[in-house]
Design a protein around this motif. Sequence first.
Motif, PDB file in Angstrom:
ATOM      1  N   ARG A  96      25.781  11.379   5.750  1.00  0.00           N
ATOM      2  CA  ARG A  96      24.622  10.637   5.242  1.00  0.00           C
ATOM      3  C   ARG A  96      23.982   9.813   6.373  1.00  0.00           C
ATOM      4  NH1 ARG A  96      25.875   8.303  -0.830  1.00  0.00           N
ATOM      5  NH2 ARG A  96      25.648  10.313  -1.876  1.00  0.00           N
ATOM      6  N   ASP A 137      19.179   4.253  -3.713  1.00  0.00           N
ATOM      7  CA  ASP A 137      20.410   3.701  -3.116  1.00  0.00           C
ATOM      8  C   ASP A 137      20.355   3.796  -1.586  1.00  0.00           C
ATOM      9  OD1 ASP A 137      21.418   3.179  -5.613  1.00  0.00           O
ATOM     10  OD2 ASP A 137      22.494   5.092  -5.744  1.00  0.00           O
ATOM     11  N   PHE A 138      19.734   4.852  -1.117  1.00  0.00           N
ATOM     12  CA  PHE A 138      19.548   5.042   0.329  1.00  0.00           C
ATOM     13  C   PHE A 138      18.638   3.941   0.892  1.00  0.00           C
ATOM     14  CE2 PHE A 138      16.390   7.220   3.220  1.00  0.00           C
ATOM     15  CZ  PHE A 138      17.152   7.161   4.381  1.00  0.00           C
ATOM     16  N   PRO A 177      22.743   6.700   6.652  1.00  0.00           N
ATOM     17  CA  PRO A 177      23.245   5.346   6.993  1.00  0.00           C
ATOM     18  C   PRO A 177      24.587   5.394   7.716  1.00  0.00           C
ATOM     19  CG  PRO A 177      22.474   5.430   4.712  1.00  0.00           C
ATOM     20  CD  PRO A 177      22.513   6.840   5.204  1.00  0.00           C
ATOM     21  N   THR A 187      15.270  11.116   2.398  1.00  0.00           N
ATOM     22  CA  THR A 187      16.196  11.971   1.643  1.00  0.00           C
ATOM     23  C   THR A 187      15.370  12.752   0.632  1.00  0.00           C
ATOM     24  OG1 THR A 187      16.631  10.317  -0.078  1.00  0.00           O
ATOM     25  CG2 THR A 187      18.122  10.320   1.820  1.00  0.00           C
ATOM     26  N   GLY A 188      15.785  13.992   0.387  1.00  0.00           N
ATOM     27  CA  GLY A 188      15.164  14.826  -0.647  1.00  0.00           C
ATOM     28  C   GLY A 188      13.655  14.891  -0.535  1.00  0.00           C
ATOM     29  N   SER A 189      12.974  14.731  -1.682  1.00  0.00           N
ATOM     30  CA  SER A 189      11.510  14.856  -1.679  1.00  0.00           C
ATOM     31  C   SER A 189      10.830  13.616  -1.103  1.00  0.00           C
ATOM     32  CB  SER A 189      11.000  15.163  -3.082  1.00  0.00           C
ATOM     33  OG  SER A 189      11.520  14.226  -3.993  1.00  0.00           O
ATOM     34  N   ASN A 208      15.842   8.375  -1.982  1.00  0.00           N
ATOM     35  CA  ASN A 208      16.798   7.897  -2.975  1.00  0.00           C
ATOM     36  C   ASN A 208      16.881   6.362  -2.962  1.00  0.00           C
ATOM     37  OD1 ASN A 208      19.475   7.067  -3.936  1.00  0.00           O
ATOM     38  ND2 ASN A 208      19.883   9.256  -4.083  1.00  0.00           N
ATOM     39  N   LEU A 246      11.923  19.425  -9.588  1.00  0.00           N
ATOM     40  CA  LEU A 246      12.068  19.597 -11.031  1.00  0.00           C
ATOM     41  C   LEU A 246      13.020  18.527 -11.582  1.00  0.00           C
ATOM     42  CD1 LEU A 246      11.405  21.459 -13.474  1.00  0.00           C
ATOM     43  CD2 LEU A 246      13.560  22.620 -12.990  1.00  0.00           C
ATOM     44  N   TRP A 265      11.814   7.343  -6.236  1.00  0.00           N
ATOM     45  CA  TRP A 265      11.948   7.695  -7.641  1.00  0.00           C
ATOM     46  C   TRP A 265      12.935   6.753  -8.286  1.00  0.00           C
ATOM     47  CZ3 TRP A 265      17.074   9.488  -8.353  1.00  0.00           C
ATOM     48  CH2 TRP A 265      17.704   9.987  -7.195  1.00  0.00           C
ATOM     49  N   THR A 269      24.048  17.741   3.717  1.00  0.00           N
ATOM     50  CA  THR A 269      25.292  17.010   3.445  1.00  0.00           C
ATOM     51  C   THR A 269      26.345  17.816   2.685  1.00  0.00           C
ATOM     52  OG1 THR A 269      24.070  16.035   1.618  1.00  0.00           O
ATOM     53  CG2 THR A 269      24.379  14.669   3.580  1.00  0.00           C
ATOM     54  N   ARG A 270      25.931  18.871   1.969  1.00  0.00           N
ATOM     55  CA  ARG A 270      26.930  19.562   1.137  1.00  0.00           C
ATOM     56  C   ARG A 270      27.138  21.022   1.535  1.00  0.00           C
ATOM     57  NH1 ARG A 270      26.157  16.738  -4.839  1.00  0.00           N
ATOM     58  NH2 ARG A 270      25.579  14.696  -4.008  1.00  0.00           N
ATOM     59  N   SER A 291      17.366  14.340   5.135  1.00  0.00           N
ATOM     60  CA  SER A 291      18.688  14.622   4.573  1.00  0.00           C
ATOM     61  C   SER A 291      18.561  15.259   3.191  1.00  0.00           C
ATOM     62  CB  SER A 291      19.465  13.301   4.459  1.00  0.00           C
ATOM     63  OG  SER A 291      20.704  13.492   3.830  1.00  0.00           O
ATOM     64  N   VAL A 292      19.199  16.419   3.049  1.00  0.00           N
ATOM     65  CA  VAL A 292      19.207  17.123   1.758  1.00  0.00           C
ATOM     66  C   VAL A 292      20.628  17.564   1.449  1.00  0.00           C
ATOM     67  CG1 VAL A 292      16.824  17.950   1.979  1.00  0.00           C
ATOM     68  CG2 VAL A 292      18.700  19.346   2.873  1.00  0.00           C
ATOM     69  N   ARG A 293      20.844  17.933   0.189  1.00  0.00           N
ATOM     70  CA  ARG A 293      22.187  18.388  -0.186  1.00  0.00           C
ATOM     71  C   ARG A 293      22.458  19.786   0.376  1.00  0.00           C
ATOM     72  NH1 ARG A 293      22.682  16.682  -6.593  1.00  0.00           N
ATOM     73  NH2 ARG A 293      22.226  14.468  -6.326  1.00  0.00           N
TER      74      ARG A 293
END
Length: 257
Positions: free
Chosen positions: A194, A226-227, A196, A124-126, A224, A79, A257, A183-184, A152-154
């Motif tokens: 993370r 930046d990733f 890297p 990472t993520g989706s 991501n 979302l 994205w 990670t969180r 990797s997800v939060r």
Amino acid sequence: MDPTTRHSAQRWSNERITAVQRWAPHQWSLRITRPADFRFQPGHYAKLGLALADGQEVWRPYSIVSAPAEDDLEFLLTLVPGGALTPALDALGVGDAVRFEHLAMGFFIETQLAAGDRLWMLATGSGLGPYVSMLRDGAALERHGQIALVHSVRYANELAYADEFRALAARLPGRVHYVPVVTREPQEGRLSQRIPVMIESGALEAHVGMAMDAQGSRVMVCGNPDFTTEMRRILNGRAFQPCRRGLSGSMLFEKYW
Ligand SMILES: NC(=O)c1ccc[n+]([C@@H]2O[C@H](COP(=O)([O-])OP(=O)(O)OC[C@H]3O[C@@H](n4cnc5c(N)ncnc54)[C@H](OP(=O)(O)O)[C@@H]3O)[C@@H](O)[C@H]2O)c1
């Protein structure tokens, strides 16, 4: 990934939602009927669209998560608050219609890589989406001795498809490694740094028991932006080669994205 969002689709059809699987409040998978003539390869993406209440037509590209052999098409969605399409898609359920453009796009295709002993699928993520299709399809498993999927997800509830990957890894011990990273929400026994950072320290290779060297390893990177930038720097430093037209390489990137 092609950022084009509003256009008149070349050729599209109204398809029906056949299943909705919610992973987290802001993340879910959607299955839709598949046009009989639509062909794709794992790693391809295609556009979903809707006609909104104001009459505007909105289209967005999403990785296809299902394998080419499946009857339906599946997508993993995140979302985007205030976004044009995902809040509207989020409100739909089984039986509702969604537009689908009959065009498979993209170059995040595993066969662009030279066959190797070890394939790293980093997400990472989706950005996980394309790997679901590749692992369900199975062709990548025939070209590489071992595959490690690192996601990797939060927060832990964002580990979409975790049960499916655990089952695959259990079926193919030593050949498929599933490595969730949260990670969180640190938890004993689970990786929480993370990707890297863990590659540079050597912790990821040690955890999986698999090397990441340009000689016998291949690396795919999706997620991501930046990733992906960070991973390009690290892999360049280890002499990994990009995939160029007509030349198989050892690393492949998708900005998700
Ligand atoms: N526009 C789109 O299509 C789209 C698609 C997906 C997501 N998003 C938006 O992006 C936001 C975050 O989504 P998300 O939870 O999937 O995001 P995310 O911030 O990419 O986090 C996913 C994982 O990636 C890690 N990560 C973030 N930056 C990294 C980097 N530079 N190097 C290595 N790892 C990195 C995160 O670690 P940390 O916890 O340490 O940050 C986390 O473990 C949401 O607000 C979502 O709406 C937009």
